[in-house]
Design a protein around this motif. Structure first.
Motif, PDB file in Angstrom:
ATOM      1  N   ASP A  23     -13.254   9.764 -56.898  1.00  0.00           N
ATOM      2  CA  ASP A  23     -13.439   8.436 -56.175  1.00  0.00           C
ATOM      3  C   ASP A  23     -12.257   7.544 -56.223  1.00  0.00           C
ATOM      4  OD1 ASP A  23     -14.779   6.579 -54.415  1.00  0.00           O
ATOM      5  OD2 ASP A  23     -16.403   6.242 -56.144  1.00  0.00           O
ATOM      6  N   VAL A  24     -12.095   6.857 -55.160  1.00  0.00           N
ATOM      7  CA  VAL A  24     -11.160   5.861 -55.375  1.00  0.00           C
ATOM      8  C   VAL A  24     -11.612   4.334 -54.981  1.00  0.00           C
ATOM      9  CG1 VAL A  24      -9.024   5.028 -54.249  1.00  0.00           C
ATOM     10  CG2 VAL A  24      -9.415   7.387 -54.576  1.00  0.00           C
ATOM     11  N   LEU A  25     -11.399   3.378 -55.783  1.00  0.00           N
ATOM     12  CA  LEU A  25     -11.911   2.163 -55.600  1.00  0.00           C
ATOM     13  C   LEU A  25     -10.997   1.117 -55.344  1.00  0.00           C
ATOM     14  CD1 LEU A  25     -13.776   3.714 -58.014  1.00  0.00           C
ATOM     15  CD2 LEU A  25     -15.018   1.627 -57.687  1.00  0.00           C
ATOM     16  N   LEU A  26     -10.855   0.435 -54.367  1.00  0.00           N
ATOM     17  CA  LEU A  26     -10.100  -0.620 -54.254  1.00  0.00           C
ATOM     18  C   LEU A  26     -10.620  -2.092 -54.159  1.00  0.00           C
ATOM     19  CD1 LEU A  26      -8.719   0.862 -50.522  1.00  0.00           C
ATOM     20  CD2 LEU A  26      -7.757   1.002 -52.938  1.00  0.00           C
ATOM     21  N   VAL A  27     -10.265  -2.670 -55.336  1.00  0.00           N
ATOM     22  CA  VAL A  27     -11.038  -3.902 -55.800  1.00  0.00           C
ATOM     23  C   VAL A  27     -10.186  -5.227 -55.703  1.00  0.00           C
ATOM     24  CG1 VAL A  27     -12.163  -5.117 -57.805  1.00  0.00           C
ATOM     25  CG2 VAL A  27     -12.247  -2.571 -57.444  1.00  0.00           C
ATOM     26  N   PRO A  28     -10.551  -6.146 -54.881  1.00  0.00           N
ATOM     27  CA  PRO A  28      -9.665  -7.454 -54.444  1.00  0.00           C
ATOM     28  C   PRO A  28      -9.594  -8.022 -55.854  1.00  0.00           C
ATOM     29  CG  PRO A  28     -11.846  -7.496 -53.533  1.00  0.00           C
ATOM     30  CD  PRO A  28     -11.811  -6.209 -54.113  1.00  0.00           C
ATOM     31  N   VAL A  29      -8.431  -8.658 -56.464  1.00  0.00           N
ATOM     32  CA  VAL A  29      -8.374  -9.102 -57.651  1.00  0.00           C
ATOM     33  C   VAL A  29      -7.275 -10.395 -57.340  1.00  0.00           C
ATOM     34  CG1 VAL A  29      -8.781  -7.285 -59.142  1.00  0.00           C
ATOM     35  CG2 VAL A  29      -6.318  -7.942 -58.334  1.00  0.00           C
ATOM     36  N   GLN A  30      -7.549 -11.263 -58.371  1.00  0.00           N
ATOM     37  CA  GLN A  30      -6.537 -12.568 -58.247  1.00  0.00           C
ATOM     38  C   GLN A  30      -5.424 -12.186 -59.440  1.00  0.00           C
ATOM     39  OE1 GLN A  30      -8.261 -16.299 -58.923  1.00  0.00           O
ATOM     40  NE2 GLN A  30      -6.529 -17.459 -58.407  1.00  0.00           N
ATOM     41  N   MET A  31      -4.332 -12.091 -58.762  1.00  0.00           N
ATOM     42  CA  MET A  31      -3.108 -11.770 -59.652  1.00  0.00           C
ATOM     43  C   MET A  31      -2.578 -13.213 -60.129  1.00  0.00           C
ATOM     44  SD  MET A  31      -2.722  -8.477 -58.938  1.00  0.00           S
ATOM     45  CE  MET A  31      -1.216  -8.234 -59.307  1.00  0.00           C
ATOM     46  N   LYS A  32      -1.460 -13.169 -61.134  1.00  0.00           N
ATOM     47  CA  LYS A  32      -1.082 -14.305 -61.657  1.00  0.00           C
ATOM     48  C   LYS A  32      -0.439 -15.448 -60.277  1.00  0.00           C
ATOM     49  CE  LYS A  32       3.529 -12.187 -62.509  1.00  0.00           C
ATOM     50  NZ  LYS A  32       4.625 -12.146 -63.524  1.00  0.00           N
TER      51      LYS A  32
END
Length: 74
Positions: A23-32
């Motif tokens: 499985d491949v999950l693409l998770v939106p995140v907040q970077m520095k």
């Protein structure tokens, strides 16, 4: 990953799946500094981490990958 064209994530996920990822999950995140980014998480069978990390490094703009071992109950 915060510097890759979002249109390329579909290709990256397909390459990882065709390379053996379960499985491949693409998770939106907040970077520095508040920049939007995407965390790419790949689930794979034991022993395939190094090979799939190579695919990730070759097909994306990331400069590194973390490999963790976990157990699974089916």
């Amino acid at each position: 990953i915060d510097d890759m064209n979002p249109e390329l994530f579909g290709h990256l996920a397909e390459r990882l799946r065709s390379g053996g990822a379960l499985d491949v999950l693409l998770v939106p995140v907040q970077m520095k500094k508040g920049r939007p980014g995407t965390s790419v998480r790949v689930l794979a069978r034991g022993g395939e981490g190094e090979r799939l990390a190579s695919v990730l490094l070759a097909e994306s703009t990331t400069t590194g990958a973390r490999i963790q071992t976990a157990s699974r109950v089916m």
